[in-house]
Design an enzyme around this catalytic site. Structure first.
Site, PDB file in Angstrom:
ATOM      1  N   HIS A  41       3.032  26.944  84.611  1.00  0.00           N
ATOM      2  CA  HIS A  41       2.996  25.476  83.105  1.00  0.00           C
ATOM      3  C   HIS A  41       3.133  24.609  84.195  1.00  0.00           C
ATOM      4  CE1 HIS A  41       3.934  28.143  79.110  1.00  0.00           C
ATOM      5  NE2 HIS A  41       2.896  28.440  80.556  1.00  0.00           N
TER       6      HIS A  41
ATOM      7  N   GLU B 134       5.170  21.591  83.901  1.00  0.00           N
ATOM      8  CA  GLU B 134       6.943  21.268  83.677  1.00  0.00           C
ATOM      9  C   GLU B 134       7.325  22.375  85.153  1.00  0.00           C
ATOM     10  OE1 GLU B 134       5.760  21.824  79.616  1.00  0.00           O
ATOM     11  OE2 GLU B 134       5.135  22.564  81.239  1.00  0.00           O
TER      12      GLU B 134
ATOM     13  N   CYS C  80       6.805  25.035  75.761  1.00  0.00           N
ATOM     14  CA  CYS C  80       7.209  26.268  75.629  1.00  0.00           C
ATOM     15  C   CYS C  80       8.675  26.393  76.578  1.00  0.00           C
ATOM     16  CB  CYS C  80       6.479  27.317  76.297  1.00  0.00           C
ATOM     17  SG  CYS C  80       7.294  27.549  78.201  1.00  0.00           S
TER      18      CYS C  80
ATOM     19  N   CYS D 244       9.915  26.128  79.950  1.00  0.00           N
ATOM     20  CA  CYS D 244       9.596  25.441  80.651  1.00  0.00           C
ATOM     21  C   CYS D 244      11.250  24.809  80.042  1.00  0.00           C
ATOM     22  CB  CYS D 244       8.639  25.052  79.939  1.00  0.00           C
ATOM     23  SG  CYS D 244       7.221  25.185  81.065  1.00  0.00           S
TER      24      CYS D 244
END
Length: 163
Positions: free
Chosen positions: A79, A81, A117, A120
């Site tokens: 992801h 992040e 999420c 993250c």
């Protein structure tokens, strides 16, 4: 010419970073900033050396109709992040702000109620990032105080799924 406010300026940069995403489902870009200095950027993509979903024309989560916010262990991408955090030294992230922008791949609209999420969120907490700012549309955004909203209120204790 009217000058863009600082928060939207960094969100605009995150939006530009998102254009490098290789996910077939959602496009995200992240920028970590501290003391008005960009520390790092990240976008959604497969780990280095692996084929991206855009290269193999397949998203397993989409293929299996996995709901938003669930079963991220099936995703082959890292992801935005996490990629931004991986690229930054921790001492520079302590007390920093992460700016996040996400788009739906199908129509390039801003993701409604976008959020990090659960994986993250845990990574952001451990990185020492203090604030997360998420774009809702071209000019509007939400500010998340990581301590108050993700640490003091620990949704994982309630088994909350998705976002």
């Amino acid at each position: 010419m009217e000058r863009r406010d600082k928060i939207n300026y960094y969100l605009d940069i995150a939006e530009a970073v998102a254009q490098r995403s290789t996910c077939l489902r959602r496009i995200y870009g992240a920028v970590i900033v501290k003391n008005d200095e960009i520390i790092s950027t990240g976008y959604v993509g497969a780990p280095r050396g692996r084929a991206n979903c855009s290269d193999i024309h397949c998203c397993i989560r989409e293929k299996l109709a996995v709901p938003r916010g669930e079963r991220y262990e099936l995703c082959r991408s890292v992801h935005a992040e996490m990629n931004a955090i991986i690229s930054a030294p921790r001492e520079k992230m302590l007390g920093s702000t992460l700016f996040l922008v996400g788009f739906e791949m199908k129509d390039h609209s801003y993701i409604q109620n976008a959020n990090s999420c659960s994986m993250c969120k845990r990574t952001i907490i451990n990185a020492g990032i203090e604030t997360v700012i998420i774009r809702d549309d071209h000019d509007n955004y939400r500010v998340i105080n990581v301590q108050k909203e993700w640490i003091d209120y620990d949704e994982s204790l309630e088994g909350v799924k998705g976002y």
